[in-house]
Design a protein around this motif. Sequence first.
Motif, mmCIF file in Angstrom:
data_model
loop_
_atom_site.group_PDB
_atom_site.id
_atom_site.type_symbol
_atom_site.label_atom_id
_atom_site.label_comp_id
_atom_site.label_asym_id
_atom_site.label_seq_id
_atom_site.Cartn_x
_atom_site.Cartn_y
_atom_site.Cartn_z
ATOM 1 N N TRP A 15 22.555 29.514 45.800
ATOM 2 C CA TRP A 15 21.922 29.509 47.116
ATOM 3 C C TRP A 15 22.162 28.190 47.836
ATOM 4 C CZ3 TRP A 15 17.765 26.299 48.642
ATOM 5 C CH2 TRP A 15 17.338 26.524 49.951
ATOM 6 N N ALA A 16 22.018 27.092 47.112
ATOM 7 C CA ALA A 16 22.203 25.769 47.714
ATOM 8 C C ALA A 16 23.637 25.598 48.217
ATOM 9 C CB ALA A 16 21.855 24.681 46.710
ATOM 10 N N LYS A 17 24.612 26.044 47.452
ATOM 11 C CA LYS A 17 26.008 25.921 47.864
ATOM 12 C C LYS A 17 26.299 26.736 49.113
ATOM 13 C CE LYS A 17 28.013 24.917 43.305
ATOM 14 N NZ LYS A 17 28.894 25.427 42.223
ATOM 15 N N GLU A 18 25.683 27.886 49.218
ATOM 16 C CA GLU A 18 25.931 28.786 50.349
ATOM 17 C C GLU A 18 25.188 28.376 51.620
ATOM 18 O OE1 GLU A 18 25.149 32.865 49.493
ATOM 19 O OE2 GLU A 18 26.247 32.842 47.588
ATOM 20 N N ASN A 19 24.052 27.720 51.473
ATOM 21 C CA ASN A 19 23.163 27.556 52.625
ATOM 22 C C ASN A 19 22.800 26.125 52.998
ATOM 23 O OD1 ASN A 19 22.132 30.517 53.249
ATOM 24 N ND2 ASN A 19 22.213 30.299 51.013
ATOM 25 N N LEU A 20 23.050 25.152 52.136
ATOM 26 C CA LEU A 20 22.605 23.793 52.412
ATOM 27 C C LEU A 20 23.778 22.862 52.654
ATOM 28 C CD1 LEU A 20 19.775 23.377 49.728
ATOM 29 C CD2 LEU A 20 19.580 24.228 52.078
ATOM 30 N N SER A 21 23.523 21.870 53.492
ATOM 31 C CA SER A 21 24.490 20.800 53.725
ATOM 32 C C SER A 21 23.818 19.478 53.392
ATOM 33 C CB SER A 21 24.966 20.802 55.171
ATOM 34 O OG SER A 21 23.869 20.678 56.074
ATOM 35 N N PRO A 22 24.572 18.450 53.011
ATOM 36 C CA PRO A 22 23.967 17.158 52.646
ATOM 37 C C PRO A 22 23.058 16.619 53.749
ATOM 38 C CG PRO A 22 26.277 17.198 52.039
ATOM 39 C CD PRO A 22 26.038 18.437 52.839
ATOM 40 N N GLY A 23 21.835 16.257 53.369
ATOM 41 C CA GLY A 23 20.885 15.695 54.316
ATOM 42 C C GLY A 23 20.096 16.713 55.101
#
Length: 229
Positions: A15-23
């Motif tokens: 989920w984090a890889k698909e939906n989040l960006s640094p910061g």
Amino acid sequence: MPIYERPTKSLMVDWAKENLSPGGPFKKSAAVQWFAKNYPKIKSNTVNMHVEGMAVNNPVRKHHPSIKAGSGHDLFYKMGPDQFRLWVPESDPAPRYKDDIERQELNDTESIAEEVEPETEAGVEAAREFAFERDLRNYLVKNLALIESGLRLYDEEGITGVEFPVGGRFIDILAIDKDGCYVVVELKVSRGYDRVVGQLLRYMGWSNKTWRPRNLYVASSLPKRLRPT
């Protein structure tokens, strides 16, 4: 035991890889929505607890024995109540685990009297209450049957019901009774009765939307107006 072939912590990485960006900040509800769509058998409570537990600076990690160096739980950084972002190993503090969190809490307990009311009985009493409530919680977690026969601590994939997050707050202990029903246990060693009763009512209001627990209040004493008649 995981419901799917992969554990929730591993799916959380997807989920984090698909939906989040640094910061980029996020709330737990974003993860809950993704899991509801892609892995509907995983409960929203389980997702919430994994977000909390996978935040490297979150003190609740001390209650989850499965969270340790190399366990795959170091993913997020908690910025505030229900505010998270990706953990940046190069610039963020190192992950905290059970031993160092408890060591810091011990230091906090020893200094709380000076911080609250230096060199006064009130300050010393505040430190005692802080330590006693913590110790009472830790004792009851291991001895829930003393409260009620068959009562056990909530545990989902190694994430336990100690300081369990609900509705922006934390339940002291979330347990399961002999019939498989949720039980909310709130602790208070000082005279904050109205506050604790108010907490239980808020938990009931929030939880009735998703799950229907019983509520237990454990205190050193009860005022007459709160005792059964």
